[in-house]
Write a protein that holds these residues in place. Structure first.
Motif, mmCIF file in Angstrom:
data_model
loop_
_atom_site.group_PDB
_atom_site.id
_atom_site.type_symbol
_atom_site.label_atom_id
_atom_site.label_comp_id
_atom_site.label_asym_id
_atom_site.label_seq_id
_atom_site.Cartn_x
_atom_site.Cartn_y
_atom_site.Cartn_z
ATOM 1 N N UNK A 1 0.873 -1.258 0.362
ATOM 2 C CA UNK A 1 -0.382 0.030 -0.170
ATOM 3 C C UNK A 1 0.989 1.111 -0.197
ATOM 4 N N UNK A 2 0.530 1.997 -1.280
ATOM 5 C CA UNK A 2 1.724 3.248 -0.752
ATOM 6 C C UNK A 2 0.863 4.106 0.062
ATOM 7 N N UNK A 3 1.820 5.034 0.305
ATOM 8 C CA UNK A 3 1.659 5.460 1.432
ATOM 9 C C UNK A 3 1.966 7.187 1.376
ATOM 10 N N UNK A 4 2.784 7.530 0.225
ATOM 11 C CA UNK A 4 3.694 8.677 -0.197
ATOM 12 C C UNK A 4 4.227 8.742 -1.191
ATOM 13 N N UNK A 5 3.820 10.068 -2.091
ATOM 14 C CA UNK A 5 3.744 9.544 -2.892
ATOM 15 C C UNK A 5 4.851 10.117 -3.963
ATOM 16 N N UNK A 6 5.875 10.681 -2.870
ATOM 17 C CA UNK A 6 7.310 10.802 -2.831
ATOM 18 C C UNK A 6 8.031 9.511 -3.504
ATOM 19 N N UNK A 7 7.389 8.131 -3.097
ATOM 20 C CA UNK A 7 8.485 6.891 -2.871
ATOM 21 C C UNK A 7 7.986 6.546 -5.010
ATOM 22 N N UNK A 8 7.205 6.705 -5.113
ATOM 23 C CA UNK A 8 7.390 6.438 -6.715
ATOM 24 C C UNK A 8 8.077 6.922 -7.583
ATOM 25 N N UNK A 9 7.721 8.573 -6.900
ATOM 26 C CA UNK A 9 8.981 9.644 -7.822
ATOM 27 C C UNK A 9 10.915 8.541 -7.451
ATOM 28 N N UNK A 10 10.567 7.909 -6.570
ATOM 29 C CA UNK A 10 12.205 8.138 -5.838
ATOM 30 C C UNK A 10 12.802 6.747 -7.956
ATOM 31 N N UNK A 11 11.829 6.438 -7.807
ATOM 32 C CA UNK A 11 12.408 6.154 -9.809
ATOM 33 C C UNK A 11 12.745 6.554 -10.574
ATOM 34 N N UNK A 12 12.263 7.877 -10.937
ATOM 35 C CA UNK A 12 13.035 8.792 -11.561
ATOM 36 C C UNK A 12 14.876 8.796 -11.802
ATOM 37 N N UNK A 13 15.286 8.884 -9.860
ATOM 38 C CA UNK A 13 16.213 9.001 -10.654
ATOM 39 C C UNK A 13 17.192 7.411 -11.053
ATOM 40 N N UNK A 14 16.379 5.981 -10.961
ATOM 41 C CA UNK A 14 17.035 5.043 -11.519
ATOM 42 C C UNK A 14 16.748 4.676 -12.861
ATOM 43 N N UNK A 15 16.002 6.168 -13.786
ATOM 44 C CA UNK A 15 15.623 5.937 -14.658
ATOM 45 C C UNK A 15 17.229 6.605 -15.849
#
Length: 646
Positions: free
Chosen positions: A307-321
């Motif tokens: 369960x996603x509790x913080x939207x910033x967690x998904x945004x951390x994937x942008x750095x891995x791109x």
């Protein structure tokens, strides 16, 4: 007197003197040197013979004979006609060889005078059949120039001396040539000078027969020897690529898996249904899916029950791109979904077909972990290759301010021979987003995880961490001290021990050179395998042209178009290549014959073959060049008709 006679008769090597005429004094005899040479060099040195023909008045017979010999009208000075063998005809007078005779030595001066040598080197006498000397050819345009008043002046130009200064007379008469391009395909671009005249006959384009084998080569084969495998890629590589292609197109019949946004045709890639949540904290599933956006295949990793509790967690994937490295599986996107009946987190990564994890490759199936482990010993060279590749991946990850955080044997993929890639990178950054651990500590932990990974692989035990002293003792006995020191340095977690990637790279300098050399050899191998397929492209192109032409039912309202002209030769050539039979009438399936004929046709060589019709009533002798010209002409007719349209 007797002694004189004995000396003259017993020693034939003595000097030969002029014979004394019988009944005549020496002063009344004309010297033979005067007769032959016109003068006598021994006249003032004691020559006893007469040297003045005018004093021989009392002997008219000798004077008349002398005049007859020296007369210009006498046969002696008149050139005689050439004999049948190319030489001069013999004459009763003095032979022309007399000019090369030895000088006459007077009898009185023979003992005291030494004949001087005229030529220091012996000159070979000309044979009797030698023809007269031909006047030497002198180019008039180089040596002399004819002026308007008839006078000839010497031309200072020397054709054998290179000079950059042009002659004024020649430069005025010759226009300045244009710049010549010898590689120009047409004569118009060659400065008006056609050094390479375009032939009027059919010419083969260069790009269709420039084929040469590339290394590495097999040994013990002669230059003309070929095998069937030399024209295609190796069986192992072909099988591997075909199996990967088959796995990529594999579908799951009667599948109940849902469609995720633009991903469809999901196929599970897990080999077991028993999932553990010890690594990510959630049960994990991996699927292969096809994207409807670009048509590419991707691997989807699903974390069940997240369960996603913080939207910033998904945004951390942008750095891995931004991480683009050959030893890291690229992460493209991450999103949450409920199509599986629960709240799931999905990571989209590249799909590598038939890839295995290091745990599956070295330790076998998970059920094998429960019993006795009898895995094979991992060679030290392979371990160094793993260390170099993982260090390369960590260098790229740490350079972007990230940490791998997951160096587990079950999460490192082996995509090809000794080629590994770090998988599932970035998953813990989303799952454990709330943890406040400094990035420097996480990067330091990556090196410790690399040491634990090497400990498990080198000791052939996935649970080597529980028996670390025994595993370290096994490494000390089985591997070199350099590898042992590297593993000890990575496992050392004391705060006093400075540890970073730069120190690791300094210790792996020689290993990086070896790994780079191996990659170059593997690149040469793949280039050689790819070069074999160039032959297949040429053969395929030629086969397509032949099938466009042969057995065409109608062309431009002509039902006999493929049976007339050069097209009839091509039909017979098709039978000559593919429809041959042996002595018993069985089909002759010979790959070497087919490849040899098609390669010769593609090159258009001058070799001739006999083509016999099916009813055996017609026989044609044609060359491959003529057949090639017929193929090109017929195919161009089809192209022109296609361009005209309806």
């Amino acid at each position: 007197m007797a002694a004189s006679i004995r000396a003259s008769s017993g020693d034939s090597r003595g000097p030969q003197h002029s014979p004394r005429p019988k009944g005549r004094d020496a002063k009344d005899t004309l010297c033979r040197n005067v007769t032959i040479y016109g003068h006598c060099r021994y006249e003032d040195k004691g020559c006893a013979f007469n040297h003045d023909p005018a004093k021989l008045q009392g002997m008219p017979s000798q004077v008349d004979s002398l005049k007859r010999r020296l007369n210009v009208e006498s046969p002696t000075f008149t050139p005689s006609s050439l004999a049948n063998n190319g030489g001069f005809a013999k004459s009763t007078t003095i032979s022309p060889k007399a000019a090369s005779a030895a000088p006459f030595t007077p009898k009185g001066a023979a003992a005291s005078i030494i004949t001087p040598t005229i030529n220091p080197e012996p000159v070979p006498a000309a044979p009797e059949w030698s023809v007269p000397d031909i006047p030497e050819f002198v180019p008039q345009s180089y040596d002399t120039m004819q002026m308007g008043d008839g006078k000839a002046v010497v031309n200072p130009y020397d054709p054998f001396v290179t000079s950059t200064t042009p002659i004024p007379e020649i430069a005025a008469a010759t226009p300045h040539p244009a710049q010549i391009n010898p590689y120009a395909p047409d004569v118009a671009n060659m400065g008006g000078t056609a050094f390479f005249q375009a032939p009027a006959t059919f010419t083969q384009p260069l790009q269709y027969h420039l084929y040469a084998p590339l290394g590495p080569h097999r040994e013990n084969l002669l230059a003309y020897q070929r095998t069937a495998h030399d024209f295609f890629i190796s069986d192992n590589l072909r099988e591997e690529l075909q199996r990967k292609s088959e796995a990529s197109h594999q579908l799951l019949p009667n599948s109940t898996l849902p469609q995720l946004e633009h991903f469809h045709s999901l196929v599970p890639l897990d080999t077991t249904n028993q999932k553990s949540a010890t690594i990510f904290g959630y049960p994990s599933w991996v699927y292969k899916a096809n994207s409807s956006k670009d048509g590419n295949l991707y691997a989807l990793r699903r974390l069940e029950g997240y369960r996603l509790t913080n939207e910033k967690a998904i945004r951390s994937v942008q750095a891995w791109k931004r991480v683009n490295n050959g030893n890291v599986v690229t992460l493209h996107d991450a999103f949450t979904t409920r199509v599986f009946g629960d709240s799931s987190l999905v990571f989209v990564t590249d799909y590598h077909p038939l890839s295995k994890t290091l745990a599956e490759h070295h330790f076998g199936s998970p059920q094998r972990f429960q019993g006795r482990v009898a895995a094979a010993h991992v060679p030290e060279q392979i371990l160094w290759s793993y260390i170099v590749q993982i260090a390369n991946a960590l260098k790229a990850i740490h350079g972007t301010g990230l940490a791998a955080r997951l160096l587990d044997p079950s999460k490192i993929l082996l995509t090809s021979k000794n080629r590994i890639r770090l998988n599932a990178c970035g998953v813990l950054d989303v799952v454990q987003f709330g943890s406040q651990v400094p990035i420097q500590d996480l990067q330091r932990e990556d090196l410790a995880q690399l040491g634990r990974l090497l400990l498990c692989l080198a000791s052939n035990n996935p649970a080597a961490l529980h028996t670390m002293p025994k595993a370290l003792e096994y490494i000390s006995r089985s591997y070199s001290p350099t590898l042992k020191d590297c593993v000890f340095w990575l496992l050392d977690t004391s705060p006093n021990q400075p540890k970073d990637l730069d120190r690791l790279f300094n210790g792996l300098t020689s290993k990086f050179v070896a790994a780079y050399d191996n990659s170059l050899h593997f690149s040469d191998h793949l280039t050689s395998e790819l070069n074999r397929e160039l032959e297949n492209a040429r053969i395929l192109r030629l086969m397509m042209k032949l099938n466009f032409i042969n057995e065409r039912p109608e062309f431009e309202h002509d039902r006999q178009w493929s049976e007339t002209g050069d097209r009839y030769y091509l039909k017979l050539f098709r039978d000559y290549v593919f429809h041959q039979v042996d002595a018993q009438g069985n089909p002759a399936v010979d790959l070497a014959h087919v490849l040899a004929c098609l390669n010769k046709l593609d090159a258009g060589i001058d070799e001739k073959i006999s083509l016999i019709s099916r009813d055996e009533q017609n026989c044609f002798i044609v060359s491959y060049k003529e057949l090639k010209r017929g193929v090109e002409a017929a195919f161009q007719d089809l192209l022109k008709a296609g361009r005209r349209g309806p």
